[in-house]
Motif scaffolding. Structure first.
Motif, mmCIF file in Angstrom:
data_model
loop_
_atom_site.group_PDB
_atom_site.id
_atom_site.type_symbol
_atom_site.label_atom_id
_atom_site.label_comp_id
_atom_site.label_asym_id
_atom_site.label_seq_id
_atom_site.Cartn_x
_atom_site.Cartn_y
_atom_site.Cartn_z
ATOM 1 N N TYR A 53 0.888 -1.127 -0.120
ATOM 2 C CA TYR A 53 0.142 -0.051 0.034
ATOM 3 C C TYR A 53 0.894 1.294 -0.052
ATOM 4 O O TYR A 53 0.446 2.277 -0.530
ATOM 5 C CB TYR A 53 -0.964 -0.081 1.075
ATOM 6 N N LEU A 54 1.865 1.046 0.621
ATOM 7 C CA LEU A 54 2.827 2.285 0.487
ATOM 8 C C LEU A 54 3.418 2.499 -0.771
ATOM 9 O O LEU A 54 3.940 3.674 -1.231
ATOM 10 C CB LEU A 54 4.170 2.091 1.640
ATOM 11 N N THR A 55 3.735 1.497 -1.708
ATOM 12 C CA THR A 55 4.105 1.725 -2.899
ATOM 13 C C THR A 55 3.096 2.325 -3.798
ATOM 14 O O THR A 55 3.440 3.189 -4.822
ATOM 15 C CB THR A 55 4.328 0.196 -3.508
ATOM 16 N N TRP A 56 1.819 1.998 -3.633
ATOM 17 C CA TRP A 56 0.725 2.574 -4.344
ATOM 18 C C TRP A 56 0.336 4.030 -3.982
ATOM 19 O O TRP A 56 0.279 4.843 -4.871
ATOM 20 C CB TRP A 56 -0.610 1.976 -4.196
ATOM 21 N N GLY A 60 0.618 7.199 -6.548
ATOM 22 C CA GLY A 60 -0.404 8.145 -6.389
ATOM 23 C C GLY A 60 0.262 9.573 -6.031
ATOM 24 O O GLY A 60 0.049 10.706 -7.088
ATOM 25 N N THR A 61 1.273 9.850 -5.188
ATOM 26 C CA THR A 61 1.654 11.333 -5.060
ATOM 27 C C THR A 61 2.501 11.640 -6.016
ATOM 28 O O THR A 61 2.721 12.739 -6.216
ATOM 29 C CB THR A 61 2.062 11.300 -3.673
ATOM 30 N N TRP A 62 3.351 10.519 -6.597
ATOM 31 C CA TRP A 62 4.263 10.905 -7.832
ATOM 32 C C TRP A 62 3.511 11.442 -8.892
ATOM 33 O O TRP A 62 3.983 12.282 -9.525
ATOM 34 C CB TRP A 62 4.935 9.918 -7.769
ATOM 35 N N LEU A 63 2.233 11.032 -9.023
ATOM 36 C CA LEU A 63 1.593 11.332 -10.292
ATOM 37 C C LEU A 63 0.963 12.773 -10.222
ATOM 38 O O LEU A 63 1.067 13.471 -10.981
ATOM 39 C CB LEU A 63 0.653 10.371 -10.422
ATOM 40 N N PHE A 64 0.438 13.071 -8.976
ATOM 41 C CA PHE A 64 -0.123 14.269 -8.759
ATOM 42 C C PHE A 64 1.319 15.198 -8.699
ATOM 43 O O PHE A 64 1.230 16.576 -9.368
ATOM 44 C CB PHE A 64 -0.773 14.365 -7.311
ATOM 45 N N THR A 65 2.328 14.902 -8.224
ATOM 46 C CA THR A 65 3.431 15.781 -8.255
ATOM 47 C C THR A 65 4.124 16.085 -9.740
ATOM 48 O O THR A 65 4.265 17.044 -10.292
ATOM 49 C CB THR A 65 4.672 15.157 -7.422
ATOM 50 N N LEU A 66 3.969 14.902 -10.646
ATOM 51 C CA LEU A 66 4.487 15.129 -11.884
ATOM 52 C C LEU A 66 3.368 16.165 -12.627
ATOM 53 O O LEU A 66 3.722 16.849 -13.707
ATOM 54 C CB LEU A 66 4.285 13.566 -12.553
#
Length: 99
Positions: A53-56, A60-66
């Motif tokens: 769940y931490l990997t997911w 998710g946070t990486w996609l919003f940051t990108l």
């Protein structure tokens, strides 16, 4: 001072919205910075705990940051091209032969 000049000056007086405008312009920068910090924090926790769940959450946070970084890049490109669109001389050579 005649009445036309006074009327023009009074009609152009506005309440300064500078702090609110500054906050709106900087909001995306703040959210991208917070997203990057959250992504790196989750990455560190995921390295220690090895939970899926931490990997997911990292993804998710990486996609919003990108997405925020893409928005910042678009904003920078528009700001870079703004003088040219306004008909002003740009500080860089636009002709390929001048490069």
């Amino acid at each position: 001072m005649n009445d036309a000049t006074l009327a023009r000056r009074l009609s152009t007086m506005r309440v300064s919205t500078r702090p609110a405008a500054w906050a709106r312009r900087r909001a995306l920068v703040v959210w991208v910075t917070l997203g990057a910090v959250a992504t790196l924090t989750l990455l560190g926790v995921d390295i220690v705990l090895r939970q899926s769940y931490l990997t997911w959450a990292i993804a998710g946070t990486w996609l919003f940051t990108l997405a925020g970084l893409v928005g910042l890049a678009v904003r920078a490109c528009r700001r870079w091209e703004a003088p040219e669109r306004a008909g002003r001389r740009t500080p860089w050579p636009m002709d390929v032969t001048q490069v």
